[in-house]
Design an enzyme around this catalytic site. Structure first.
Site: not given
Length: 673
Positions: A116, A200, A235, A292
C-alpha cells in the site's frame, strides 16, 4: 493455449471458474482439503486432487503441493480465484518457473500494488489522486503516533499488505491509537505475515467506488465501469451495486484514473482499482489495487454482458482484449448481496455447522444469478470464510434491480446456521438505500433500525407449525414423540405447550395450543396465552395437503398458507413470507415447565467463547479488578479478530484458557465475581 486448468481455490469461486472453463472446452482440475472432499466444486471438476488437511496453510496456501498437482495432472495453467494465493507474487513466480501459466497479472505489478505504501508513491507519480497520509518504512509506534497527530484525527491504520478489512482500524482519538495499532499489526501479521502499517486521513463521509480494469500482453487497456461497494461492516462488503450513481463526467474521469493506475505498473489481466469518494468535496482518491478478480465481479458482468473469467483465460493465453473501450456499454443496473453464516444480532459473529435445510431462489438468466459453493447438507467450516452464497440480480434500472433483489432474498430458506438474510433485506429496504443516499457508515449509522427485533410471531405461522408437526406424525409409522397421540379423530382434542423463537425475536415465546378434531379430517386450532389462558386466536376447519416432503398447503375458514417446513424431533421449523426461519418446540404437559434454570448466557460474570476460536490475548489474570467496557479477551475466528468486553465492574475469579489455545463454542474463558 490453455487446454487444462487447475483452480487453486475452493467454494463458489472454484465453481464459477469451472463453469466458464467448461464453456470454453477447457478441462478442469480441482484441489480440495480433507473437509472439502465432498464439496460441490469437487464434483463439478473433471478431476480432483487432495491438497492437504483443513487448515489453509497446509492446503490452499501450500504452493509447492499445488504446483506438484498441476504437473501430475498435466495442467497448462492455474487460476488462483480470489483470496488464498491469488495475490501472492512468489506463487506467480513459481508458476512461471515451472512453465505453468498463472492466470493473473505480472508478478512485478502484484508486488508493487500489494504494498500500500509503494503503490501510493507510484500513483502519485502517475498523477492518480491519493489520500493524504504516511506511507513510509518507519514502524516505530511513537513515530507512527506522531504521524497520526500531524495528519489529524480521525485516522485510519491500514496493513501495508492488507485487504478485506484485515489489519485495518479506525482511530477517532489519540487515547485509542496504541491499542488499535497493536491490534492492527497483530491481525496483519497473521493474515499476511507482515505487520507493517500505514496511516491515512480518515474521510468521514466516504463512498467506496472501485473500477474494473483489464489489460492484455499487447498494451491494450480498458475499464468496464465502476461498482459502488459502500454498504460494509468491519470494512467488509455486504451489498454492492453497479454502476454507482456518479455522473458521467466523474465516471469517465475515475475510469481514466483507474486505467492510468494499471498502466503505471505494466498491468495485464483482471484488476480492480479501489477509490474512496469524498461526498463532501466530490473528490475521489486512490486506495489500493486488487490484482485479481473481485468477489463482486458478477455485477459488472451483468451490466456489460461480458464474462470476465473468459477474458482472463483469453488474455492469459496471449489473446488481445475481446473489446475496446468504445465497444463497452452500460446496460441496466445490477446488485449483489453476500449471504453469510453469521449472527447480526450478536455482533455479526460468524457461524459454522451443517446446512441442514437450504432453498435458493430460482435462477433467471440475465436477471437472477446464484453464485454458491454449497448444497443442502454441506458444512460451513471454521477454517474458511463463512459465506454461503452471493445473490446477483439485474434490472432495467436501479429501482427494478432492488425489487428483484428483495423478492429473491425472500425465496432463501436456511436452517442449521445463523444467516444475515433478514439483515440484507432490511438494508435493501431502508429509505436511504432506496434513495441511493448512503456512505460507508450506513450500517453503523442505522444499526438500531437495521437490527431491530420484534416481540411476537404472527398467529398463522404458529398454526402452520402445529399442522406441519401433525402431518409428519401421521406419516410416521414408528412414532417416538411427545405428540405420538396426534391422530386425526383419535382424540377429540389435544393440548400442549408450544415454545417459539427466531433470530429476530428478542425473547422466547410460549403458547398454549388446543387442537380439536370435529371429523371429516378437519381441525380447529385455538392459540392461548399460557399464563392467562386467554384466547389469542382460533382457526376453524383447518385442513392440509403435503405438496412435497417439505412443503405444506394449509387452509382454514379464513385463509390459506403455503410454507416450507422441517421437523427435527420435537422441533418444527416453518418459514414466514420473508423466508425467516421460525423455530417451535412442542410439549404436551401443560404443568411442566422445561425451561432451563441456567442463565449463565445472561450472567455478566460469565465470559464464554461465542464460537470455536483461537484466543489471541487474555488481557486479565486471576484477582485483577475490571471495569464495565474493559476489553477482557481478544479472540480470532473466521480470519477476523473479535473483542469481548466486561459487562460489569468486578474481580477476575478464574481464567480457564491461555493465549494461543483453541476454544470450543460455549466454553468458559473468564469468570468474574
Amino acid at each position: 493455449m490453455i487446454n487444462k486448468l487447475l483452480i487453486a481455490n475452493r467454494g463458489e469461486i472454484a465453481c464459477r471458474v469451472i463453469r466458464t472453463a467448461k464453456k470454453m472446452g477447457i478441462k478442469t482440475v480441482a484441489i480440495y482439503s480433507d473437509i472439502d472432499r465432498d464439496s460441490k466444486f469437487v464434483s463439478m471438476a473433471d478431476q480432483a486432487y487432495r491438497v492437504g488437511p483443513a487448515p489453509s496453510l497446509q492446503s490452499y496456501l501450500n504452493s509447492q503441493k499445488i504446483i506438484e498437482i498441476a504437473h501430475d495432472s498435466n495442467c497448462s495453467a492455474i487460476h488462483p480465484g480470489f483470496g488464498f494465493l491469488s495475490e501472492n507474487a512468489d506463487f506467480a513466480d513459481e508458476c512461471t518457473t515451472n512453465k505453468i501459466i498463472f492466470v493473473g497479472p505480472p508478478t512485478d505489478a502484484i508486488r508493487k500494488m500489494g504494498s500500500k505504501s509503494e503503490s501510493k508513491i507510484i500513483m502519485t507519480n502517475a498523477k492518480v489522486p491519493v489520500v493524504p497520509g504516511y506511507h513510509g518504512e518507519n514502524q516505530d509506534k511513537d513515530y507512527l503516533f506522531e504521524q497520526a497527530r500531524s495528519i489529524g484525527f480521525p485516522v485510519l491504520i491500514k496493513a501495508v499488505l492488507g485487504g478485506g478489512g484485515k489489519g485495518m482500524r479506525i482511530v477517532t482519538k489519540e487515547s485509542e491509537f496504541f491499542e488499535a495499532l497493536e491490534s492492527a499489526k497483530r491481525e496483519s501479521l497473521k493474515a499476511f505475515k507482515d505487520d507493517r502499517v500505514l496511516i491515512e486521513k480518515y474521510i468521514q463521509k466516504p463512498r467506496h467506488i472501485e473500477v474494473q480494469v483489464f489489460g492484455d500482453h499487447h498494451g491494450n487497456y480498458v475499464h468496464l465501469f465502476e461498482r459502488d461497494c459502500s454498504i460494509q461492516r468491519r470494512h467488509q462488503k455486504v451489498i454492492e451495486e453497479a454502476p454507482s450513481n456518479i455522473n458521467w463526467d466523474l465516471r469517465n474521469s475515475i475510469g481514466s484514473s483507474a486505467v492510468d493506475a494499471a498502466k503505471a505498473v505494466g498491468y495485464y489481466n483482471a484488476g480492480t482499482v479501489e477509490f474512496i469518494f469524498d461526498l463532501i468535496s466530490n473528490q475521489y482518491y486512490f486506495m489500493e489495487m486488487n490484482t485479481r478478480l473481485q468477489v463482486e465481479h458478477p455485477i459488472s458482468e451483468m451490466i456489460t454482458g461480458e464474462d470476465f473469467v473468459e477474458w482472463q483465460l483469453r488474455v492469459a493465453q496471449g489473446e488481445k482484449l475481446p473489446k475496446t473501450q468504445d465497444q463497452l456499454k452500460i446496460r441496466g443496473h445490477s446488485i449483489e448481496a453476500r449471504i453469510y453464516s453469521e449472527d447480526p444480532y450478536n455482533n455479526f459473529l460468524p457461524g459454522n455447522g451443517n446446512l441442514e435445510f437450504f432453498r435458493e431462489p430460482k435462477e433467471e438468466p440475465g436477471v437472477i444469478r446464484l453464485e454458491s459453493g454449497v448444497r443442502e447438507g454441506d458444512d460451513i467450516s471454521i477454517f474458511y470464510d463463512p459465506m454461503i452464497a452471493k445473490l446477483v440480480v439485474w434490472g432495467k434500472d436501479r429501482s427494478a434491480a432492488i425489487g428483484t433483489l428483495n423478492k429473491a432474498l425472500n425465496d432463501y430458506k436456511v436452517v442449521g446456521l445463523p444467516t444475515n438474510l433478514r439483515f440484507l433485506r432490511t438494508c435493501s429496504q431502508h429509505p436511504d438505500f432506496l434513495k441511493g443516499e448512503y456512505d460507508t457508515g450506513f450500517i453503523e449509522k442505522h444499526k438500531k433500525d437495521l437490527l431491530q427485533q420484534v416481540t411476537k410471531i404472527e398467529n398463522q405461522y404458529i398454526m402452520s407449525a402445529v399442522v406441519s408437526k401433525i402431518s409428519q406424525n401421521l406419516k410416521n409409522t414408528k412414532l417416538h414423540s411427545t405428540l405420538q397421540n396426534f391422530r386425526l379423530n383419535h382424540h377429540k382434542s389435544e393440548n400442549f405447550i408450544l415454545k417459539a423463537s427466531a433470530a429476530f425475536i428478542n425473547t422466547e415465546l410460549k403458547y398454549e395450543v388446543n387442537v380439536e378434531y370435529p371429523g371429516n379430517g378437519l381441525m380447529n386450532i385455538t392459540i392461548k396465552n399460557p399464563s392467562k389462558h386467554t384466547v389469542i386466536k382460533r382457526f376453524e376447519n383447518v385442513a392440509y395437503t403435503l405438496t412435497t416432503e417439505s412443503q405444506i398447503n394449509i387452509t382454514s375458514s379464513e385463509n390459506t398458507v403455503n410454507t416450507d417446513f422441517l421437523i427435527r424431533g420435537e422441533d418444527c421449523v416453518v418459514f414466514n413470507e420473508f423466508g425467516d426461519a421460525l423455530h417451535f418446540t412442542f410439549e404436551n404437559n401443560l404443568v411442566e415447565n422445561r425451561s432451563s434454570t441456567s442463565n449463565d448466557t445472561q450472567d455478566p460474570n460469565i465470559i464464554k467463547a461465542p464460537m470455536p476460536c483461537t484466543l489471541v490475548k487474555v488481557n486479565v489474570k486471576q484477582g485483577d479488578k475490571v471495569s464495565a467496557g474493559q476489553p477482557i479477551v481478544i479472540l480470532e475466528a473466521m480470519k477476523m479478530e473479535h473483542v469481548i468486553k466486561a459487562k460489569k465492574d468486578g474481580v477476575v475469579k478464574a481464567v480457564k484458557f491461555r493465549d494461543g489455545e483453541f476454544v470450543q463454542a460455549g466454553k468458559l474463558i473468564v469468570e468474574l465475581e
